[in-house]
Design a protein around this motif. Structure first.
Motif, PDB file in Angstrom:
ATOM      1  N   ARG A 175     -18.144 -29.469  58.360  1.00  0.00           N
ATOM      2  CA  ARG A 175     -16.715 -29.327  58.097  1.00  0.00           C
ATOM      3  C   ARG A 175     -15.991 -29.155  59.429  1.00  0.00           C
ATOM      4  O   ARG A 175     -16.546 -28.584  60.367  1.00  0.00           O
ATOM      5  N   PRO A 176     -14.770 -29.638  59.519  1.00  0.00           N
ATOM      6  CA  PRO A 176     -14.029 -29.523  60.779  1.00  0.00           C
ATOM      7  C   PRO A 176     -13.945 -28.101  61.306  1.00  0.00           C
ATOM      8  O   PRO A 176     -14.122 -27.867  62.504  1.00  0.00           O
ATOM      9  N   TRP A 211     -10.379 -29.688  66.154  1.00  0.00           N
ATOM     10  CA  TRP A 211     -10.342 -29.470  64.697  1.00  0.00           C
ATOM     11  C   TRP A 211      -9.316 -30.402  64.063  1.00  0.00           C
ATOM     12  O   TRP A 211      -9.588 -31.026  63.033  1.00  0.00           O
ATOM     13  N   HIS A 223     -10.722 -33.960  64.155  1.00  0.00           N
ATOM     14  CA  HIS A 223     -11.826 -34.110  63.198  1.00  0.00           C
ATOM     15  C   HIS A 223     -11.295 -34.146  61.775  1.00  0.00           C
ATOM     16  O   HIS A 223     -11.742 -34.954  60.957  1.00  0.00           O
ATOM     17  N   THR A 224     -10.333 -33.303  61.472  1.00  0.00           N
ATOM     18  CA  THR A 224      -9.741 -33.276  60.140  1.00  0.00           C
ATOM     19  C   THR A 224      -9.071 -34.610  59.815  1.00  0.00           C
ATOM     20  O   THR A 224      -9.220 -35.136  58.719  1.00  0.00           O
ATOM     21  N   SER A 225      -8.359 -35.177  60.783  1.00  0.00           N
ATOM     22  CA  SER A 225      -7.644 -36.423  60.515  1.00  0.00           C
ATOM     23  C   SER A 225      -8.577 -37.609  60.360  1.00  0.00           C
ATOM     24  O   SER A 225      -8.286 -38.535  59.613  1.00  0.00           O
ATOM     25  N   ARG A 248     -11.852 -37.307  59.351  1.00  0.00           N
ATOM     26  CA  ARG A 248     -12.910 -37.032  58.380  1.00  0.00           C
ATOM     27  C   ARG A 248     -12.664 -37.722  57.048  1.00  0.00           C
ATOM     28  O   ARG A 248     -13.574 -38.167  56.386  1.00  0.00           O
TER      29      ARG A 248
END
Length: 149
Positions: free
Chosen positions: A62-63, A120, A123-125, A127
């Protein structure tokens, strides 16, 4: 919006490309900036690079977990500098100097956190990607004389 997770192979590819881009960005900052800007941008990019390596090894992470691991590693290296071991190793090896640094600097801890937040967010964008939009499916099909229309 409907989302689907991207697969681990694609995640690793994106992480590898991000690692290369991060190293290039770090070298560019070092070549074009001086003083505090170069130092603290380098600190933030160091943590971003660690995050990309975490994702490369654990693509399903997870991010927030990847960012936390990268931040913890960066802080551990910074606090290790209080022992003098990194300074000794840095005198013997360029790689040790790049990875471990040499002297403790408290503001570095803040800039590592900035890098973790930026990583973060990235990575979130990456993922999750939007699922492809499918055309609507007809609810019923009229049948006349055995022919579907």
């Amino acid at each position: 919006m409907i989302h689907r997770a991207i697969g681990p192979a694609r995640t690793r590819l994106v992480a590898a490309v991000a690692a290369v881009v991060t190293v290039v960005a770090g070298l560019a900052v070092r070549a074009t900036a001086q003083g505090s800007v170069a130092k603290y941008a380098g600190d933030a990019l160091y943590t971003v690079l660690i995050l990309t390596l975490v994702v490369l090894v654990a693509p399903r992470s997870r991010p927030v977990a990847a960012a936390g691991a990268a931040l913890a590693f960066s802080w551990a290296v910074e606090f290790l500098q209080l022992t003098g071991v990194p300074a000794e190793l840095s005198g013997r090896s360029v790689v040790a100097r790049l990875v471990l640094g040499s002297t403790f600097n408290a503001p570095d801890l803040l800039w590592y956190a900035v890098g973790a937040v930026l990583g973060w967010l990235a990575h979130t964008s990456f993922r999750r990607r939007p699922a492809p939009v499918s055309p609507p499916v007809p609810v019923s099909v009229r049948v006349r004389n055995g022919d579907a229309r």
